[in-house]
Design a protein around this motif. Structure first.
Motif, mmCIF file in Angstrom:
data_model
loop_
_atom_site.group_PDB
_atom_site.id
_atom_site.type_symbol
_atom_site.label_atom_id
_atom_site.label_comp_id
_atom_site.label_asym_id
_atom_site.label_seq_id
_atom_site.Cartn_x
_atom_site.Cartn_y
_atom_site.Cartn_z
ATOM 1 N N ASP A 76 12.731 -37.294 -14.401
ATOM 2 C CA ASP A 76 11.475 -36.943 -13.745
ATOM 3 C C ASP A 76 10.827 -35.748 -14.417
ATOM 4 O O ASP A 76 11.497 -34.769 -14.753
ATOM 5 C CB ASP A 76 11.748 -36.596 -12.283
ATOM 6 N N HIS A 77 9.525 -35.841 -14.618
ATOM 7 C CA HIS A 77 8.730 -34.674 -14.964
ATOM 8 C C HIS A 77 8.389 -33.995 -13.640
ATOM 9 O O HIS A 77 7.676 -34.567 -12.819
ATOM 10 C CB HIS A 77 7.440 -35.077 -15.691
ATOM 11 N N ILE A 78 8.942 -32.802 -13.423
ATOM 12 C CA ILE A 78 8.707 -32.095 -12.160
ATOM 13 C C ILE A 78 7.207 -32.080 -11.858
ATOM 14 O O ILE A 78 6.771 -32.461 -10.778
ATOM 15 C CB ILE A 78 9.263 -30.661 -12.227
ATOM 16 N N VAL A 79 6.414 -31.611 -12.800
ATOM 17 C CA VAL A 79 4.956 -31.751 -12.707
ATOM 18 C C VAL A 79 4.595 -33.018 -13.471
ATOM 19 O O VAL A 79 4.709 -33.066 -14.701
ATOM 20 C CB VAL A 79 4.229 -30.536 -13.307
ATOM 21 N N PRO A 80 4.203 -34.082 -12.773
ATOM 22 C CA PRO A 80 3.929 -35.356 -13.440
ATOM 23 C C PRO A 80 2.860 -35.223 -14.523
ATOM 24 O O PRO A 80 2.003 -34.336 -14.475
ATOM 25 C CB PRO A 80 3.437 -36.249 -12.289
ATOM 26 N N LEU A 81 2.925 -36.112 -15.479
ATOM 27 C CA LEU A 81 1.984 -36.055 -16.596
ATOM 28 C C LEU A 81 0.537 -36.193 -16.121
ATOM 29 O O LEU A 81 -0.345 -35.473 -16.589
ATOM 30 C CB LEU A 81 2.329 -37.141 -17.620
ATOM 31 N N ALA A 82 0.313 -37.097 -15.182
ATOM 32 C CA ALA A 82 -1.049 -37.276 -14.664
ATOM 33 C C ALA A 82 -1.507 -36.038 -13.900
ATOM 34 O O ALA A 82 -2.682 -35.644 -13.975
ATOM 35 C CB ALA A 82 -1.119 -38.505 -13.753
ATOM 36 N N GLU A 83 -0.596 -35.411 -13.177
ATOM 37 C CA GLU A 83 -0.929 -34.173 -12.466
ATOM 38 C C GLU A 83 -1.277 -33.066 -13.454
ATOM 39 O O GLU A 83 -2.211 -32.291 -13.237
ATOM 40 C CB GLU A 83 0.253 -33.756 -11.582
ATOM 41 N N ALA A 84 -0.520 -32.995 -14.542
ATOM 42 C CA ALA A 84 -0.824 -32.002 -15.578
ATOM 43 C C ALA A 84 -2.207 -32.256 -16.168
ATOM 44 O O ALA A 84 -2.975 -31.314 -16.399
ATOM 45 C CB ALA A 84 0.233 -32.054 -16.674
ATOM 46 N N TRP A 85 -2.531 -33.526 -16.393
ATOM 47 C CA TRP A 85 -3.840 -33.887 -16.940
ATOM 48 C C TRP A 85 -4.959 -33.377 -16.031
ATOM 49 O O TRP A 85 -5.929 -32.784 -16.483
ATOM 50 C CB TRP A 85 -3.927 -35.405 -17.087
ATOM 51 N N ARG A 86 -4.790 -33.582 -14.724
ATOM 52 C CA ARG A 86 -5.806 -33.160 -13.755
ATOM 53 C C ARG A 86 -5.879 -31.637 -13.614
ATOM 54 O O ARG A 86 -6.859 -31.102 -13.107
ATOM 55 C CB ARG A 86 -5.502 -33.763 -12.376
ATOM 56 N N SER A 87 -4.816 -30.961 -14.069
ATOM 57 C CA SER A 87 -4.704 -29.515 -13.849
ATOM 58 C C SER A 87 -4.969 -28.681 -15.093
ATOM 59 O O SER A 87 -4.754 -27.471 -15.073
ATOM 60 C CB SER A 87 -3.301 -29.193 -13.310
ATOM 61 N N GLY A 88 -5.384 -29.335 -16.176
ATOM 62 C CA GLY A 88 -5.731 -28.582 -17.373
ATOM 63 C C GLY A 88 -5.283 -29.187 -18.682
ATOM 64 O O GLY A 88 -5.790 -28.831 -19.748
ATOM 65 N N ALA A 89 -4.310 -30.111 -18.640
ATOM 66 C CA ALA A 89 -3.772 -30.664 -19.880
ATOM 67 C C ALA A 89 -4.733 -31.613 -20.581
ATOM 68 O O ALA A 89 -4.511 -31.968 -21.748
ATOM 69 C CB ALA A 89 -2.445 -31.388 -19.609
ATOM 70 N N SER A 90 -5.797 -32.007 -19.907
ATOM 71 C CA SER A 90 -6.775 -32.901 -20.548
ATOM 72 C C SER A 90 -7.430 -32.223 -21.750
ATOM 73 O O SER A 90 -7.924 -32.902 -22.657
ATOM 74 C CB SER A 90 -7.840 -33.333 -19.545
ATOM 75 N N SER A 91 -7.415 -30.901 -21.762
ATOM 76 C CA SER A 91 -8.039 -30.166 -22.875
ATOM 77 C C SER A 91 -7.040 -29.764 -23.956
ATOM 78 O O SER A 91 -7.413 -29.157 -24.949
ATOM 79 C CB SER A 91 -8.732 -28.905 -22.338
ATOM 80 N N TRP A 92 -5.768 -30.107 -23.767
ATOM 81 C CA TRP A 92 -4.746 -29.736 -24.741
ATOM 82 C C TRP A 92 -4.791 -30.649 -25.959
ATOM 83 O O TRP A 92 -5.304 -31.775 -25.918
ATOM 84 C CB TRP A 92 -3.361 -29.862 -24.137
ATOM 85 N N SER A 93 -4.147 -30.188 -27.018
ATOM 86 C CA SER A 93 -3.918 -31.040 -28.183
ATOM 87 C C SER A 93 -2.761 -31.988 -27.887
ATOM 88 O O SER A 93 -1.975 -31.766 -26.953
ATOM 89 C CB SER A 93 -3.564 -30.179 -29.399
ATOM 90 N N THR A 94 -2.642 -33.036 -28.684
ATOM 91 C CA THR A 94 -1.529 -33.965 -28.518
ATOM 92 C C THR A 94 -0.199 -33.244 -28.703
ATOM 93 O O THR A 94 0.780 -33.525 -27.994
ATOM 94 C CB THR A 94 -1.634 -35.135 -29.518
ATOM 95 N N ALA A 95 -0.138 -32.294 -29.625
ATOM 96 C CA ALA A 95 1.095 -31.535 -29.855
ATOM 97 C C ALA A 95 1.493 -30.742 -28.616
ATOM 98 O O ALA A 95 2.685 -30.665 -28.267
ATOM 99 C CB ALA A 95 0.918 -30.603 -31.046
ATOM 100 N N GLN A 96 0.523 -30.148 -27.927
ATOM 101 C CA GLN A 96 0.816 -29.413 -26.698
ATOM 102 C C GLN A 96 1.330 -30.349 -25.603
ATOM 103 O O GLN A 96 2.281 -30.019 -24.889
ATOM 104 C CB GLN A 96 -0.433 -28.685 -26.209
ATOM 105 N N ARG A 97 0.689 -31.514 -25.494
ATOM 106 C CA ARG A 97 1.112 -32.456 -24.460
ATOM 107 C C ARG A 97 2.498 -33.009 -24.766
ATOM 108 O O ARG A 97 3.301 -33.252 -23.850
ATOM 109 C CB ARG A 97 0.075 -33.576 -24.320
ATOM 110 N N GLU A 98 2.812 -33.193 -26.038
ATOM 111 C CA GLU A 98 4.154 -33.640 -26.420
ATOM 112 C C GLU A 98 5.202 -32.587 -26.053
ATOM 113 O O GLU A 98 6.269 -32.909 -25.514
ATOM 114 C CB GLU A 98 4.222 -33.924 -27.918
ATOM 115 N N ALA A 99 4.897 -31.324 -26.315
ATOM 116 C CA ALA A 99 5.826 -30.246 -25.983
ATOM 117 C C ALA A 99 6.051 -30.171 -24.475
ATOM 118 O O ALA A 99 7.187 -29.971 -24.013
ATOM 119 C CB ALA A 99 5.289 -28.921 -26.507
ATOM 120 N N PHE A 100 4.990 -30.356 -23.703
ATOM 121 C CA PHE A 100 5.098 -30.345 -22.244
ATOM 122 C C PHE A 100 5.973 -31.486 -21.743
ATOM 123 O O PHE A 100 6.829 -31.303 -20.872
ATOM 124 C CB PHE A 100 3.698 -30.442 -21.641
ATOM 125 N N ALA A 101 5.751 -32.671 -22.276
ATOM 126 C CA ALA A 101 6.463 -33.859 -21.811
ATOM 127 C C ALA A 101 7.934 -33.865 -22.200
ATOM 128 O O ALA A 101 8.718 -34.642 -21.642
ATOM 129 C CB ALA A 101 5.788 -35.116 -22.359
#
Length: 207
Positions: free
Chosen positions: A112-137
């Motif tokens: 489980d991603h404690i903070v789900p990927l979709a939740e992260a997207w809605r909370s600011g990750a939509s503006s991240w680079s792919t590298a940042q999102r990969e590190a988060f996931a």
């Protein structure tokens, strides 16, 4: 006096155990209640962003971690009481922190991603680079990943704590701390109802 002090300490430790994560199946970082409260107070409260453009593929996950292991396999090994096989792990014993059920087949577990990927997207990750999102996931150093029963993870989906909390009462304190820690580490916002729910869960913590 010494005897009373010792009894108090034992009682305190036992009470802590109701709220602390199990020795197994937990992320490596669980802040203190005071640290979590400070982190929660420091998070930006705002309305969630839209899901426009979201895709799980924009969060490359279960990437290679070396030695033939991907992130999922690393977490399975980390969170097991015991296990057989390297990568893939073929069997073992896992305590699912969310619902208090023990499993022996890794196919019954989700990471489980404690903070789900979709939740992260809605909370600011939509503006991240792919590298940042990969590190988060694939964040193995923070509070973001845990091996739990597939049923509890799928029940949670992409919900935040205002609409989903672990069914095991003793899991709520640790879950709140991990959620807050992850959002703080990754500078993600939260909505008002989410903050209220997290505060309630954090209030249940002994320390």
């Amino acid at each position: 006096m010494l005897k009373k002090t010792m009894l108090f300490v034992v009682a305190l430790v036992l009470s802590f155990s109701l709220f602390l994560p199990s020795a197994f199946a937990t992320p490596p970082v669980t802040p203190s209640k005071a640290t979590s409260q400070s982190q929660l107070n420091g998070l930006t409260v705002k309305s969630e962003g839209a899901m426009t453009g979201y895709s799980r593929d924009k969060f490359p996950h279960w990437i290679s971690q070396g030695g033939g292991c991907d992130t999922r396999q690393v977490v399975l090994k980390r969170d097991a009481d015991s296990y057989s096989g390297n990568c893939p792990v073929t069997s073992g014993s896992w305590y699912s922190y969310y619902d208090g059920v023990t499993f022996t087949d890794p196919s019954d577990l989700d990471i489980d991603h404690i903070v789900p990927l979709a939740e992260a997207w809605r909370s600011g990750a939509s503006s991240w680079s792919t590298a940042q999102r990969e590190a988060f996931a694939n964040d193995l150093s923070g509070s973001q990943l845990i091996a739990v029963s597939a049923s509890s993870n799928r029940s949670k989906g992409d919900q935040d704590p205002s609409t989903w909390q672990p069914p095991r009462a003793g899991a709520k304190c640790g879950y709140a701390k991990w959620w807050i820690s992850t959002k703080s580490k990754w500078n993600l916002s939260l909505q008002s109802s989410e903050k209220t729910a997290l505060q309630g869960m954090l209030n249940s913590c002994v320390y």
